[in-house]
Design an enzyme around this catalytic site. Structure first.
Site, PDB file in Angstrom:
ATOM      1  N   ASP A  51       0.843  -1.192   0.000  1.00  0.00           N
ATOM      2  CA  ASP A  51       0.000   0.000   0.000  1.00  0.00           C
ATOM      3  C   ASP A  51       0.883   1.249   0.000  1.00  0.00           C
ATOM      4  O   ASP A  51       1.891   1.322   0.707  1.00  0.00           O
ATOM      5  CB  ASP A  51      -0.921   0.000   1.228  1.00  0.00           C
ATOM      6  CG  ASP A  51      -2.073   0.973   1.075  1.00  0.00           C
ATOM      7  OD1 ASP A  51      -3.221   0.520   0.957  1.00  0.00           O
ATOM      8  OD2 ASP A  51      -1.824   2.208   1.076  1.00  0.00           O
ATOM      9  N   ILE A  52       0.498   2.241  -0.775  1.00  0.00           N
ATOM     10  CA  ILE A  52       1.284   3.478  -0.905  1.00  0.00           C
ATOM     11  C   ILE A  52       1.267   4.305   0.379  1.00  0.00           C
ATOM     12  O   ILE A  52       2.170   5.125   0.606  1.00  0.00           O
ATOM     13  CB  ILE A  52       0.753   4.309  -2.102  1.00  0.00           C
ATOM     14  CG1 ILE A  52       1.794   5.265  -2.641  1.00  0.00           C
ATOM     15  CG2 ILE A  52      -0.534   5.027  -1.756  1.00  0.00           C
ATOM     16  CD1 ILE A  52       1.424   5.888  -3.980  1.00  0.00           C
ATOM     17  N   ASN A 101     -13.204  -3.287   2.143  1.00  0.00           N
ATOM     18  CA  ASN A 101     -14.093  -2.128   2.293  1.00  0.00           C
ATOM     19  C   ASN A 101     -15.057  -2.058   1.113  1.00  0.00           C
ATOM     20  O   ASN A 101     -14.644  -2.257  -0.036  1.00  0.00           O
ATOM     21  CB  ASN A 101     -13.277  -0.830   2.348  1.00  0.00           C
ATOM     22  CG  ASN A 101     -12.462  -0.709   3.622  1.00  0.00           C
ATOM     23  OD1 ASN A 101     -12.929  -1.073   4.694  1.00  0.00           O
ATOM     24  ND2 ASN A 101     -11.241  -0.205   3.507  1.00  0.00           N
ATOM     25  N   VAL A 141     -10.836   3.113  -3.873  1.00  0.00           N
ATOM     26  CA  VAL A 141     -10.479   2.588  -5.198  1.00  0.00           C
ATOM     27  C   VAL A 141     -11.519   1.527  -5.547  1.00  0.00           C
ATOM     28  O   VAL A 141     -11.677   0.532  -4.826  1.00  0.00           O
ATOM     29  CB  VAL A 141      -9.063   1.994  -5.215  1.00  0.00           C
ATOM     30  CG1 VAL A 141      -8.748   1.433  -6.602  1.00  0.00           C
ATOM     31  CG2 VAL A 141      -8.026   3.039  -4.817  1.00  0.00           C
ATOM     32  N   HIS A 176     -10.182  -5.112  -3.466  1.00  0.00           N
ATOM     33  CA  HIS A 176      -8.842  -5.407  -2.966  1.00  0.00           C
ATOM     34  C   HIS A 176      -8.966  -5.781  -1.494  1.00  0.00           C
ATOM     35  O   HIS A 176      -9.729  -5.165  -0.753  1.00  0.00           O
ATOM     36  CB  HIS A 176      -7.915  -4.208  -3.138  1.00  0.00           C
ATOM     37  CG  HIS A 176      -8.501  -2.914  -2.658  1.00  0.00           C
ATOM     38  ND1 HIS A 176      -9.396  -2.180  -3.407  1.00  0.00           N
ATOM     39  CD2 HIS A 176      -8.362  -2.246  -1.494  1.00  0.00           C
ATOM     40  CE1 HIS A 176      -9.767  -1.109  -2.735  1.00  0.00           C
ATOM     41  NE2 HIS A 176      -9.160  -1.131  -1.568  1.00  0.00           N
ATOM     42  N   HIS A 233      -7.220  -5.797   2.002  1.00  0.00           N
ATOM     43  CA  HIS A 233      -6.109  -5.254   2.792  1.00  0.00           C
ATOM     44  C   HIS A 233      -5.554  -6.349   3.697  1.00  0.00           C
ATOM     45  O   HIS A 233      -6.320  -7.089   4.322  1.00  0.00           O
ATOM     46  CB  HIS A 233      -6.596  -4.117   3.695  1.00  0.00           C
ATOM     47  CG  HIS A 233      -7.047  -2.884   2.989  1.00  0.00           C
ATOM     48  ND1 HIS A 233      -6.269  -1.753   2.899  1.00  0.00           N
ATOM     49  CD2 HIS A 233      -8.212  -2.596   2.356  1.00  0.00           C
ATOM     50  CE1 HIS A 233      -6.940  -0.807   2.235  1.00  0.00           C
ATOM     51  NE2 HIS A 233      -8.120  -1.296   1.902  1.00  0.00           N
TER      52      HIS A 233
HETATM   53  P1  5GP Z   1      -9.753   1.479   0.086  1.00  0.00           P
HETATM   54  O1  5GP Z   1      -9.864   2.752   0.874  1.00  0.00           O
HETATM   55  O2  5GP Z   1     -10.395   1.608  -1.288  1.00  0.00           O
HETATM   56  O3  5GP Z   1     -10.216   0.252   0.837  1.00  0.00           O
HETATM   57  O4  5GP Z   1      -8.200   1.238  -0.114  1.00  0.00           O
HETATM   58  C1  5GP Z   1      -7.469   1.796  -1.171  1.00  0.00           C
HETATM   59  C2  5GP Z   1      -6.019   1.691  -0.760  1.00  0.00           C
HETATM   60  O5  5GP Z   1      -5.244   1.878  -1.924  1.00  0.00           O
HETATM   61  C3  5GP Z   1      -5.593   2.742   0.249  1.00  0.00           C
HETATM   62  O6  5GP Z   1      -5.080   2.098   1.409  1.00  0.00           O
HETATM   63  C4  5GP Z   1      -4.548   3.557  -0.489  1.00  0.00           C
HETATM   64  O7  5GP Z   1      -3.477   3.956   0.348  1.00  0.00           O
HETATM   65  C5  5GP Z   1      -4.097   2.598  -1.570  1.00  0.00           C
HETATM   66  N1  5GP Z   1      -3.640   3.261  -2.782  1.00  0.00           N
HETATM   67  C6  5GP Z   1      -4.262   4.291  -3.433  1.00  0.00           C
HETATM   68  N2  5GP Z   1      -3.576   4.634  -4.549  1.00  0.00           N
HETATM   69  C7  5GP Z   1      -2.505   3.784  -4.599  1.00  0.00           C
HETATM   70  C8  5GP Z   1      -1.418   3.641  -5.521  1.00  0.00           C
HETATM   71  O8  5GP Z   1      -1.286   4.362  -6.528  1.00  0.00           O
HETATM   72  N3  5GP Z   1      -0.505   2.677  -5.245  1.00  0.00           N
HETATM   73  C9  5GP Z   1      -0.607   1.856  -4.159  1.00  0.00           C
HETATM   74  N4  5GP Z   1       0.342   0.921  -3.982  1.00  0.00           N
HETATM   75  N5  5GP Z   1      -1.615   1.960  -3.271  1.00  0.00           N
HETATM   76  C10 5GP Z   1      -2.553   2.906  -3.484  1.00  0.00           C
END
Ligand code: 5GP
Ligand code: ZN
Length: 114
Positions: free
Chosen positions: A30-31, A87, A96, A100, A102
């Site tokens: 995760d970024i 989520n 996103v 995915h 986590h």
């Molecule tokens: P969500 O909030 O949709 O469950 O999780 C999306 C996750 O994707 C977040 O934890 C966010 O930090 C991660 N994320 C968003 N953009 C990028 C990216 O460009 N690269 C990576 N590796 N992670 C990302």
């Protein structure tokens, strides 16, 4: 879904730290990590949210969970423990829209989540 961020990542169009991959799944770091280990297990096939899963995806979702468990074990967190999170939509903070899983490990995680 050519403009989906995670579709672009799994196609290799955006440089990313890959933790593990196979024919159906890609796990990336995760970024914005929320724990010492924070990986995202992403199916190569675009599925926007959990609401879009069908019975035909049951094996894929099971595979995602076992993929995460395998990473946790490889990194030495199987005994200490870890958390997996999916989520879905606004109230869960999905940002996103390509499903995915986590995987968080390496610190004591609070419960209930915020
Ligand atoms: P969500 O909030 O949709 O469950 O999780 C999306 C996750 O994707 C977040 O934890 C966010 O930090 C991660 N994320 C968003 N953009 C990028 C990216 O460009 N690269 C990576 N590796 N992670 C990302
Ligand atoms: Zn996608």
């Amino acid at each position: 879904m050519t403009d989906c961020l995670f579709c672009r990542i799994v196609r290799g169009e955006i440089p990313t730290s890959i933790v593990k991959e196979d024919d159906e799944l890609v796990a990336i770091s995760d970024i914005n990590p929320q724990a010492p280990l924070h990986a995202l297990v992403i199916p190569r096939r675009h599925i926007a949210t959990l609401n879009d899963l069908s019975a035909g995806d049951d094996a894929l979702v099971g595979r995602m969970v076992r993929f995460a468990a395998g990473i946790a074990a490889d990194k030495g967190y199987a005994e200490r423990g870890y958390r997996t999170v999916l989520n879905c939509n606004r109230d869960a903070g999905q940002s996103v829209f390509h499903i995915h899983l986590h995987l968080l490990a390496g610190r004591a995680l609070g419960w209930p989540p915020g």
